[in-house]
Design an enzyme around this catalytic site. Sequence first.
Site, PDB file in Angstrom:
ATOM      1  N   CYS A 104       0.838  -1.208   0.000  1.00 36.18           N
ATOM      2  CA  CYS A 104       0.000   0.000   0.000  1.00 36.18           C
ATOM      3  C   CYS A 104       0.876   1.263   0.000  1.00 36.18           C
ATOM      4  O   CYS A 104       1.517   1.540  -1.002  1.00 36.18           O
ATOM      5  CB  CYS A 104      -1.004  -0.034   1.158  1.00 36.18           C
ATOM      6  SG  CYS A 104      -2.391   1.109   0.919  1.00 36.18           S
ATOM      7  N   HIS A 126      -3.711  -5.032   0.354  1.00 37.31           N
ATOM      8  CA  HIS A 126      -3.240  -5.494   1.663  1.00 37.31           C
ATOM      9  C   HIS A 126      -3.334  -7.014   1.771  1.00 37.31           C
ATOM     10  O   HIS A 126      -4.300  -7.549   2.328  1.00 37.31           O
ATOM     11  CB  HIS A 126      -4.082  -4.850   2.769  1.00 37.31           C
ATOM     12  CG  HIS A 126      -3.779  -3.413   3.003  1.00 37.31           C
ATOM     13  ND1 HIS A 126      -2.733  -2.978   3.803  1.00 37.31           N
ATOM     14  CD2 HIS A 126      -4.372  -2.293   2.526  1.00 37.31           C
ATOM     15  CE1 HIS A 126      -2.715  -1.658   3.821  1.00 37.31           C
ATOM     16  NE2 HIS A 126      -3.694  -1.218   3.044  1.00 37.31           N
ATOM     17  N   GLU A 157      -1.843  -8.771   3.757  1.00 37.47           N
ATOM     18  CA  GLU A 157      -1.721  -9.125   5.176  1.00 37.47           C
ATOM     19  C   GLU A 157      -3.031  -8.975   5.951  1.00 37.47           C
ATOM     20  O   GLU A 157      -3.186  -9.509   7.043  1.00 37.47           O
ATOM     21  CB  GLU A 157      -0.619  -8.273   5.840  1.00 37.47           C
ATOM     22  CG  GLU A 157      -1.000  -6.867   6.266  1.00 37.47           C
ATOM     23  CD  GLU A 157      -1.125  -5.837   5.148  1.00 37.47           C
ATOM     24  OE1 GLU A 157      -1.241  -4.649   5.479  1.00 37.47           O
ATOM     25  OE2 GLU A 157      -1.109  -6.218   3.967  1.00 37.47           O
TER      26      GLU A 157
END
Length: 244
Positions: A99, A189, A191
């Site tokens: 990001c 993202h 994660e």
Amino acid sequence: MGGKRYAVLLCAEDSDYVKKKYGGYFGVFVRMLAEEGETWLVYRVASGEFPEEDEIDSYDGFVITGSCNDAHGDDPWICRLITLLKKLDSMKKKVLGVCFGHQVMARSLGGKTGRAESGWDIGVTPIHLSAPAVKLFSSLQIPSVLSLIECHRDEVLEVPAKVEVLAWSDKTGIEMIRYGDHMMGVQGHPEYSKDILLNLIDRLLQRKDIVESYAEEVKANVEKLEPDREALKKLCISFLKGRL
């Protein structure tokens, strides 16, 4: 002794929710990327905490996180991060940017970042891998279209000729980039879990960064679609640890 060492360059303040449930964003990245025998450390670069010059070479790779700040801003810590990225590039250190990290990496390589004309991109978004990317990731046996959690209103607007665009989406033209074999950026993202995103949507709404009608729309989108978290995890680990 002798295990690989990685550093997370944390560009955001931990939310209370993520701190309580996951041990902060550092914990989120360690859950996704760490493997047995490795050492993972965090530098809170947004608070001015950077690795010392003589520490840098001891790391096998670096991860640059998301942030509430603008990658096109000139805050002192962002300028210092860009200087560090240029050094990591010259040393050919593995760097994974996520990001904001993806955007600031592109900027350090001579690209241009800024506000997306299409506004906020929040939700679970299909991203399309380019033909070269499909070939690059062929050993991973992942699909050519991946569903990725997104939460951004800035994007990479231009990349220099030396930087390869690996993926795009309907809303964001530059979803993934690669420079050489050592630097890769992902706009979304990988994660995040869906609950992290839903909590973040609530915080954006409370701060009046987004309006309620949009928040409800993107929450409905999140409930309907599942991100390809395992495929994205495999992709990120394989890149960061030189297995492609």
